[in-house]
Scaffold this motif. Structure first.
Motif, PDB file in Angstrom:
ATOM      1  N   SER A  21       0.838  -1.185   0.000  1.00 28.02           N
ATOM      2  CA  SER A  21       0.000   0.000   0.000  1.00 28.02           C
ATOM      3  C   SER A  21       0.878   1.243   0.000  1.00 28.02           C
ATOM      4  O   SER A  21       1.981   1.228   0.554  1.00 28.02           O
ATOM      5  CB  SER A  21      -0.903   0.038   1.240  1.00 28.02           C
ATOM      6  N   CYS A  22       0.372   2.298  -0.602  1.00 35.95           N
ATOM      7  CA  CYS A  22       1.087   3.570  -0.616  1.00 35.95           C
ATOM      8  C   CYS A  22       0.063   4.691  -0.531  1.00 35.95           C
ATOM      9  O   CYS A  22      -0.805   4.805  -1.403  1.00 35.95           O
ATOM     10  CB  CYS A  22       1.913   3.700  -1.883  1.00 35.95           C
ATOM     11  N   ALA A  23       0.170   5.492   0.508  1.00 36.87           N
ATOM     12  CA  ALA A  23      -0.755   6.598   0.711  1.00 36.87           C
ATOM     13  C   ALA A  23      -0.042   7.922   0.485  1.00 36.87           C
ATOM     14  O   ALA A  23       1.053   8.152   1.022  1.00 36.87           O
ATOM     15  CB  ALA A  23      -1.335   6.541   2.125  1.00 36.87           C
ATOM     16  N   GLY A  35       2.192   4.666  -9.122  1.00 33.14           N
ATOM     17  CA  GLY A  35       2.752   3.409  -9.594  1.00 33.14           C
ATOM     18  C   GLY A  35       3.756   2.821  -8.646  1.00 33.14           C
ATOM     19  O   GLY A  35       4.080   3.394  -7.598  1.00 33.14           O
ATOM     20  N   TRP A  36       4.216   1.645  -9.027  1.00 32.30           N
ATOM     21  CA  TRP A  36       5.217   0.921  -8.268  1.00 32.30           C
ATOM     22  C   TRP A  36       6.407   0.597  -9.169  1.00 32.30           C
ATOM     23  O   TRP A  36       6.230   0.180 -10.331  1.00 32.30           O
ATOM     24  CB  TRP A  36       4.634  -0.382  -7.708  1.00 32.30           C
ATOM     25  N   VAL A  92      13.572  -3.935  -3.451  1.00 32.31           N
ATOM     26  CA  VAL A  92      12.931  -2.831  -2.735  1.00 32.31           C
ATOM     27  C   VAL A  92      11.898  -2.239  -3.682  1.00 32.31           C
ATOM     28  O   VAL A  92      12.224  -1.900  -4.819  1.00 32.31           O
ATOM     29  CB  VAL A  92      13.942  -1.760  -2.305  1.00 32.31           C
ATOM     30  N   TYR A  93      10.684  -2.131  -3.205  1.00 34.33           N
ATOM     31  CA  TYR A  93       9.587  -1.618  -4.019  1.00 34.33           C
ATOM     32  C   TYR A  93       9.317  -0.165  -3.631  1.00 34.33           C
ATOM     33  O   TYR A  93       9.118   0.147  -2.452  1.00 34.33           O
ATOM     34  CB  TYR A  93       8.338  -2.471  -3.816  1.00 34.33           C
ATOM     35  N   TYR A  94       9.298   0.692  -4.648  1.00 35.60           N
ATOM     36  CA  TYR A  94       9.125   2.121  -4.437  1.00 35.60           C
ATOM     37  C   TYR A  94       7.794   2.578  -5.039  1.00 35.60           C
ATOM     38  O   TYR A  94       7.449   2.234  -6.175  1.00 35.60           O
ATOM     39  CB  TYR A  94      10.243   2.914  -5.101  1.00 35.60           C
ATOM     40  N   CYS A  95       7.100   3.376  -4.291  1.00 35.39           N
ATOM     41  CA  CYS A  95       5.876   4.012  -4.764  1.00 35.39           C
ATOM     42  C   CYS A  95       6.229   5.325  -5.456  1.00 35.39           C
ATOM     43  O   CYS A  95       7.147   6.043  -5.026  1.00 35.39           O
ATOM     44  CB  CYS A  95       4.952   4.271  -3.575  1.00 35.39           C
ATOM     45  N   ASN A  96       5.505   5.635  -6.499  1.00 36.57           N
ATOM     46  CA  ASN A  96       5.710   6.889  -7.237  1.00 36.57           C
ATOM     47  C   ASN A  96       4.378   7.561  -7.474  1.00 36.57           C
ATOM     48  O   ASN A  96       3.367   6.887  -7.732  1.00 36.57           O
ATOM     49  CB  ASN A  96       6.395   6.599  -8.574  1.00 36.57           C
ATOM     50  N   ALA A  97       4.366   8.876  -7.389  1.00 38.99           N
ATOM     51  CA  ALA A  97       3.159   9.657  -7.687  1.00 38.99           C
ATOM     52  C   ALA A  97       3.545  10.874  -8.509  1.00 38.99           C
ATOM     53  O   ALA A  97       4.527  11.559  -8.204  1.00 38.99           O
ATOM     54  CB  ALA A  97       2.462  10.088  -6.397  1.00 38.99           C
ATOM     55  N   ARG A  98       2.750  11.137  -9.542  1.00 44.51           N
ATOM     56  CA  ARG A  98       2.980  12.294 -10.410  1.00 44.51           C
ATOM     57  C   ARG A  98       1.686  13.071 -10.539  1.00 44.51           C
ATOM     58  O   ARG A  98       0.610  12.476 -10.651  1.00 44.51           O
ATOM     59  CB  ARG A  98       3.467  11.832 -11.785  1.00 44.51           C
ATOM     60  N   LEU A 104      -1.604  25.361 -11.701  1.00 39.29           N
ATOM     61  CA  LEU A 104      -0.599  25.850 -12.636  1.00 39.29           C
ATOM     62  C   LEU A 104       0.163  24.676 -13.249  1.00 39.29           C
ATOM     63  O   LEU A 104       0.595  23.772 -12.540  1.00 39.29           O
ATOM     64  CB  LEU A 104       0.378  26.782 -11.921  1.00 39.29           C
ATOM     65  N   VAL A 105       0.343  24.707 -14.559  1.00 41.86           N
ATOM     66  CA  VAL A 105       0.979  23.593 -15.256  1.00 41.86           C
ATOM     67  C   VAL A 105       2.421  23.384 -14.791  1.00 41.86           C
ATOM     68  O   VAL A 105       2.952  22.272 -14.809  1.00 41.86           O
ATOM     69  CB  VAL A 105       0.913  23.799 -16.778  1.00 41.86           C
ATOM     70  N   GLN A 106       3.094  24.464 -14.336  1.00 46.56           N
ATOM     71  CA  GLN A 106       4.481  24.322 -13.893  1.00 46.56           C
ATOM     72  C   GLN A 106       4.604  23.758 -12.499  1.00 46.56           C
ATOM     73  O   GLN A 106       5.698  23.595 -11.975  1.00 46.56           O
ATOM     74  CB  GLN A 106       5.200  25.680 -13.960  1.00 46.56           C
ATOM     75  N   SER A 107       3.486  23.458 -11.863  1.00 47.73           N
ATOM     76  CA  SER A 107       3.522  22.935 -10.494  1.00 47.73           C
ATOM     77  C   SER A 107       3.585  21.422 -10.461  1.00 47.73           C
ATOM     78  O   SER A 107       3.289  20.810  -9.442  1.00 47.73           O
ATOM     79  CB  SER A 107       2.288  23.413  -9.722  1.00 47.73           C
ATOM     80  N   VAL A 108       3.997  20.819 -11.563  1.00 49.13           N
ATOM     81  CA  VAL A 108       4.054  19.364 -11.640  1.00 49.13           C
ATOM     82  C   VAL A 108       4.991  18.804 -10.577  1.00 49.13           C
ATOM     83  O   VAL A 108       6.011  19.411 -10.238  1.00 49.13           O
ATOM     84  CB  VAL A 108       4.522  18.934 -13.047  1.00 49.13           C
ATOM     85  N   PHE A 109       4.615  17.677 -10.016  1.00 52.83           N
ATOM     86  CA  PHE A 109       5.480  16.980  -9.075  1.00 52.83           C
ATOM     87  C   PHE A 109       5.671  15.528  -9.494  1.00 52.83           C
ATOM     88  O   PHE A 109       4.843  14.952 -10.193  1.00 52.83           O
ATOM     89  CB  PHE A 109       4.947  17.065  -7.639  1.00 52.83           C
ATOM     90  N   ASP A 110       6.769  14.963  -9.038  1.00 53.42           N
ATOM     91  CA  ASP A 110       7.131  13.570  -9.321  1.00 53.42           C
ATOM     92  C   ASP A 110       7.834  13.074  -8.058  1.00 53.42           C
ATOM     93  O   ASP A 110       9.012  13.306  -7.879  1.00 53.42           O
ATOM     94  CB  ASP A 110       8.051  13.498 -10.536  1.00 53.42           C
ATOM     95  N   GLU A 111       7.077  12.429  -7.194  1.00 54.01           N
ATOM     96  CA  GLU A 111       7.572  12.070  -5.873  1.00 54.01           C
ATOM     97  C   GLU A 111       7.750  10.567  -5.706  1.00 54.01           C
ATOM     98  O   GLU A 111       7.018   9.772  -6.322  1.00 54.01           O
ATOM     99  CB  GLU A 111       6.624  12.583  -4.791  1.00 54.01           C
ATOM    100  N   TRP A 112       8.684  10.220  -4.832  1.00 51.89           N
ATOM    101  CA  TRP A 112       8.965   8.809  -4.541  1.00 51.89           C
ATOM    102  C   TRP A 112       8.846   8.547  -3.047  1.00 51.89           C
ATOM    103  O   TRP A 112       9.162   9.412  -2.223  1.00 51.89           O
ATOM    104  CB  TRP A 112      10.381   8.455  -4.988  1.00 51.89           C
TER     105      TRP A 112
END
Length: 122
Positions: A21-23, A35-36, A92-98, A104-112
């Motif tokens: 699970s990833c919250a 994603g994973w 090791v399994y990593y969760c990712n969120a984008r 604002l379009v420039q406020s994109v994030f890509d977190e792990w």
């Protein structure tokens, strides 16, 4: 800022199952994709599965038919049900969120996330 917290890793015998699970928490406008990914010892990080806000999914060939990714948009949580695990799944399994932190379009994030260990002894 977006913060991801993973859970559900552990040690399981060959043929067993685990559910990761990833919250996501924090301040953001919209999560587009979650994603994973996984990284085995001595190898590069690789895609396992992704799911977008419309629940469209994408899987690595190596996990198709064994792993299922799902998502609860209301809870900003992504799950990975892993069945028929084998030693090759040890990683090791990593969760990712984008997504976007604001409208604002420039406020994109890509977190792990920090990663959760899955071990399937041979």
């Amino acid at each position: 800022q977006v913060h991801l917290v993973e859970s559900g890793g552990g040690v399981v015998q060959t043929g067993g199952s685990l559910r990761l699970s990833c919250a996501a928490s924090g301040t953001f406008f919209r999560i587009i994709s979650m994603g994973w990914y996984r990284q085995a010892p001595g190898k590069q990080r690789e895609l396992v599965a992704t799911i977008n806000s419309g629940h469209a999914t994408n899987y690595a060939d190596s996990v198709k038919g064994r792993f299922t990714i799902s998502r609860d948009n209301a809870q900003n949580t992504v799950y990975l049900q892993m069945n028929s695990l084998g030693p090759e799944d040890t990683a090791v399994y990593y969760c990712n969120a984008r997504g976007y932190e604001s409208h604002l379009v420039q406020s994109v994030f890509d977190e792990w996330g920090q990663g959760t260990q899955v071990i399937v002894p041979s």
